[in-house]
Each structure stands twice: as structure tokens, then as C-alpha cells.
Design a protein around this motif. Structure first.
Motif, PDB file in Angstrom:
ATOM      1  N   PHE A 183      40.164  41.919  40.011  1.00  0.00           N
ATOM      2  CA  PHE A 183      40.151  40.908  38.957  1.00  0.00           C
ATOM      3  C   PHE A 183      38.703  40.410  38.890  1.00  0.00           C
ATOM      4  N   THR A 184      37.972  40.757  37.816  1.00  0.00           N
ATOM      5  CA  THR A 184      36.559  40.419  37.697  1.00  0.00           C
ATOM      6  C   THR A 184      36.342  39.541  36.480  1.00  0.00           C
ATOM      7  N   LEU A 185      35.569  38.476  36.655  1.00  0.00           N
ATOM      8  CA  LEU A 185      35.232  37.571  35.560  1.00  0.00           C
ATOM      9  C   LEU A 185      33.736  37.649  35.291  1.00  0.00           C
ATOM     10  N   PHE A 186      33.368  37.724  34.008  1.00  0.00           N
ATOM     11  CA  PHE A 186      31.973  37.697  33.590  1.00  0.00           C
ATOM     12  C   PHE A 186      31.783  36.453  32.739  1.00  0.00           C
ATOM     13  N   SER A 187      30.735  35.683  33.046  1.00  0.00           N
ATOM     14  CA  SER A 187      30.499  34.449  32.294  1.00  0.00           C
ATOM     15  C   SER A 187      29.076  34.431  31.751  1.00  0.00           C
ATOM     16  N   ASP A 188      28.870  33.550  30.788  1.00  0.00           N
ATOM     17  CA  ASP A 188      27.561  33.319  30.204  1.00  0.00           C
ATOM     18  C   ASP A 188      27.419  31.815  30.039  1.00  0.00           C
ATOM     19  N   SER A 189      26.423  31.227  30.680  1.00  0.00           N
ATOM     20  CA  SER A 189      26.210  29.778  30.639  1.00  0.00           C
ATOM     21  C   SER A 189      27.482  29.025  31.046  1.00  0.00           C
ATOM     22  N   GLY A 246      42.796  53.342  35.690  1.00  0.00           N
ATOM     23  CA  GLY A 246      42.536  52.631  34.447  1.00  0.00           C
ATOM     24  C   GLY A 246      42.104  51.196  34.647  1.00  0.00           C
ATOM     25  N   PHE A 247      41.879  50.530  33.508  1.00  0.00           N
ATOM     26  CA  PHE A 247      41.483  49.127  33.526  1.00  0.00           C
ATOM     27  C   PHE A 247      41.864  48.459  32.220  1.00  0.00           C
ATOM     28  N   ASP A 248      41.912  47.126  32.243  1.00  0.00           N
ATOM     29  CA  ASP A 248      42.183  46.296  31.071  1.00  0.00           C
ATOM     30  C   ASP A 248      41.098  45.230  31.001  1.00  0.00           C
ATOM     31  N   VAL A 249      40.579  44.995  29.784  1.00  0.00           N
ATOM     32  CA  VAL A 249      39.518  44.016  29.584  1.00  0.00           C
ATOM     33  C   VAL A 249      39.940  43.063  28.474  1.00  0.00           C
ATOM     34  N   GLU A 250      39.647  41.774  28.670  1.00  0.00           N
ATOM     35  CA  GLU A 250      39.848  40.771  27.624  1.00  0.00           C
ATOM     36  C   GLU A 250      38.489  40.156  27.310  1.00  0.00           C
ATOM     37  N   PHE A 251      38.169  40.071  26.016  1.00  0.00           N
ATOM     38  CA  PHE A 251      36.919  39.464  25.559  1.00  0.00           C
ATOM     39  C   PHE A 251      37.244  38.084  24.989  1.00  0.00           C
ATOM     40  N   PHE A 252      36.444  37.090  25.346  1.00  0.00           N
ATOM     41  CA  PHE A 252      36.701  35.707  24.952  1.00  0.00           C
ATOM     42  C   PHE A 252      35.639  35.195  23.985  1.00  0.00           C
ATOM     43  N   GLN A 253      36.051  34.236  23.149  1.00  0.00           N
ATOM     44  CA  GLN A 253      35.102  33.468  22.347  1.00  0.00           C
ATOM     45  C   GLN A 253      34.514  32.399  23.248  1.00  0.00           C
ATOM     46  N   ARG A 254      33.488  31.755  22.787  1.00  0.00           N
ATOM     47  CA  ARG A 254      32.894  30.659  23.564  1.00  0.00           C
ATOM     48  C   ARG A 254      33.897  29.515  23.763  1.00  0.00           C
ATOM     49  N   GLU A 255      34.850  29.360  22.851  1.00  0.00           N
ATOM     50  CA  GLU A 255      35.851  28.290  22.981  1.00  0.00           C
ATOM     51  C   GLU A 255      36.932  28.628  23.995  1.00  0.00           C
ATOM     52  N   GLY A 256      36.950  29.841  24.527  1.00  0.00           N
ATOM     53  CA  GLY A 256      37.912  30.200  25.550  1.00  0.00           C
ATOM     54  C   GLY A 256      39.112  30.997  25.079  1.00  0.00           C
ATOM     55  N   ALA A 257      39.202  31.328  23.794  1.00  0.00           N
ATOM     56  CA  ALA A 257      40.328  32.114  23.284  1.00  0.00           C
ATOM     57  C   ALA A 257      40.011  33.612  23.373  1.00  0.00           C
ATOM     58  N   MET A 291      38.288  41.230  33.439  1.00  0.00           N
ATOM     59  CA  MET A 291      38.599  42.640  33.646  1.00  0.00           C
ATOM     60  C   MET A 291      39.561  42.774  34.818  1.00  0.00           C
ATOM     61  N   LYS A 292      40.619  43.589  34.608  1.00  0.00           N
ATOM     62  CA  LYS A 292      41.610  43.832  35.652  1.00  0.00           C
ATOM     63  C   LYS A 292      41.759  45.334  35.847  1.00  0.00           C
ATOM     64  N   ALA A 293      41.966  45.741  37.101  1.00  0.00           N
ATOM     65  CA  ALA A 293      42.193  47.151  37.404  1.00  0.00           C
ATOM     66  C   ALA A 293      43.051  47.256  38.659  1.00  0.00           C
ATOM     67  N   PRO A 294      44.003  48.190  38.679  1.00  0.00           N
ATOM     68  CA  PRO A 294      44.826  48.348  39.882  1.00  0.00           C
ATOM     69  C   PRO A 294      44.006  48.875  41.070  1.00  0.00           C
ATOM     70  N   VAL A 295      42.995  49.727  40.793  1.00  0.00           N
ATOM     71  CA  VAL A 295      42.161  50.298  41.855  1.00  0.00           C
ATOM     72  C   VAL A 295      40.737  50.431  41.335  1.00  0.00           C
ATOM     73  N   GLN A 296      39.770  50.036  42.166  1.00  0.00           N
ATOM     74  CA  GLN A 296      38.362  50.267  41.869  1.00  0.00           C
ATOM     75  C   GLN A 296      37.731  50.889  43.107  1.00  0.00           C
ATOM     76  N   GLN A 297      37.070  52.010  42.913  1.00  0.00           N
ATOM     77  CA  GLN A 297      36.366  52.667  44.003  1.00  0.00           C
ATOM     78  C   GLN A 297      34.868  52.514  43.758  1.00  0.00           C
ATOM     79  N   GLU A 298      34.145  52.106  44.809  1.00  0.00           N
ATOM     80  CA  GLU A 298      32.694  51.952  44.694  1.00  0.00           C
ATOM     81  C   GLU A 298      32.018  53.028  45.519  1.00  0.00           C
ATOM     82  N   PHE A 299      30.911  53.553  44.968  1.00  0.00           N
ATOM     83  CA  PHE A 299      30.168  54.622  45.603  1.00  0.00           C
ATOM     84  C   PHE A 299      28.837  54.101  46.127  1.00  0.00           C
ATOM     85  N   GLU A 300      28.158  54.920  46.905  1.00  0.00           N
ATOM     86  CA  GLU A 300      26.951  54.504  47.600  1.00  0.00           C
ATOM     87  C   GLU A 300      25.898  53.874  46.690  1.00  0.00           C
ATOM     88  N   GLY A 301      25.674  54.389  45.507  1.00  0.00           N
ATOM     89  CA  GLY A 301      24.664  53.838  44.605  1.00  0.00           C
ATOM     90  C   GLY A 301      25.107  52.584  43.862  1.00  0.00           C
TER      91      GLY A 301
END
Length: 164
Positions: free
Chosen positions: A30-36, A61-72, A43-53
Motif C-alpha cells: 500500500f503506497t501513498l504519493f503526496s505533493d505538498s 498486478g496493481f491498482d492505482v487511484e489518482f486524486f484531485q487536490r481536494e481529496g476526491a 497504489m495497492k498491489a498483492p505482491v511487489q518484488q524489488e531488485f538490486e538496482g
């Protein structure tokens, strides 16, 4: 006089088989990206694998939700598989890729899509199908903002009006 010595054979490290698999595997990501301090992307994903780089893979797979500045939530994106190029902030979505603009009631369907998080754009050169409340448009290639509000189909191959 007889002498024995145990000596391990030195191996060339360049000829050794190197492990290229993931170094970390996270479940129920469960990852959140913010601005100011405003939530912009969830962003949500059942599995994320990270590599050396630092790059990542979302094998389930993954699911992403994009928000307005008002939070919707303005739009969503989902895919059956994803890859992340962390250095360039690019996400490659594959398999049943669906982007929805919730405010306009429009849906994009394709098999491959690139999301440039830094530039806030999505694009593909593959076949696309866009369904609006009164029309279906098909084509080859698409360029859009990440919220799927302003888009251009590179080559339109069909327009079908929906009857009400």
C-alpha cells in the motif's frame, strides 16, 4: 616423505552464476504519493518484488487511484502485471490494463501502457479501446495525462455510437 595439501580451487568471479532475482518481496503493498502534503496517488498491489538496482515488479498486478487536490478520486488504473523503473519513475502495465476517468465516465482498455509518474502522463503504442457514455472509439496508440482527462488517440480505427 609424502605431503598432502588441501587447496580450494580459486574460481573466476566473472564466470560464476549470479543471482538476478528479487532481493525483497513485499505482500499487500500500500503506497501513498503526496505533493505538498496532499494525497495525490494511492497504489495497492498483492505482491511487489524489488531488485538490486531498486526496480520493482508487480507479478500479480496493481491498482492505482489518482486524486484531485481536494481529496476526491478522479481516475483509476489497474493491470494484471507491472514493472517499475525506479530511476526514471516509469511504470509498465501489462495484461488487461484498464484506466477509468470517474468524473467523465470514460474507460480505456489496452494490453500495455506506460505511466510516467514524473511527467504525470500515460501512453501506449498498442491497440486501445475507449468507452464513453455514448460512444466506443478504437485505435492504435494513445497519449494522455495520468488522470485520463485529456487524451489523443494516435490512429483511430473505429468509432461506434451507442444507442440509448
Amino acid at each position: 616423505m609424502v605431503g598432502f595439501s588441501c587447496q580450494e580451487e580459486l574460481k573466476d568471479p566473472d564466470k560464476e552464476i549470479k543471482y538476478n532475482g528479487p532481493i525483497i518481496e513485499n505482500k499487500d503493498v500500500f503506497t501513498l504519493f503526496s505533493d505538498s502534503a496532499k494525497l495525490m496517488i494511492r497504489m495497492k498491489a498483492p505482491v511487489q518484488q524489488e531488485f538490486e538496482g531498486g526496480d520493482g515488479v508487480f507479478p500479480k498486478g496493481f491498482d492505482v487511484e489518482f486524486f484531485q487536490r481536494e481529496g476526491a478520486v478522479t481516475s483509476t488504473m489497474s493491470a494484471n502485471y507491472g514493472k517499475q523503473d525506479k530511476g526514471r519513475e516509469l511504470y509498465f502495465a501489462q495484461g488487461n490494463v484498464v484506466v477509468r476517468n470517474l468524473q467523465k465516465g470514460e474507460m480505456l482498455e489496452t494490453e500495455e501502457l506506460t505511466w510516467d509518474r514524473r511527467r504525470r502522463k500515460i501512453f501506449t503504442d498498442k491497440f486501445v479501446k475507449i468507452t464513453t457514455p455514448n460512444r466506443v472509439v478504437t485505435g492504435q496508440g494513445l497519449r494522455s495525462d495520468q488522470n485520463f482527462e485529456n487524451y489523443t488517440i494516435q490512429k483511430i480505427t473505429g468509432v461506434f455510437d451507442l444507442e440509448e
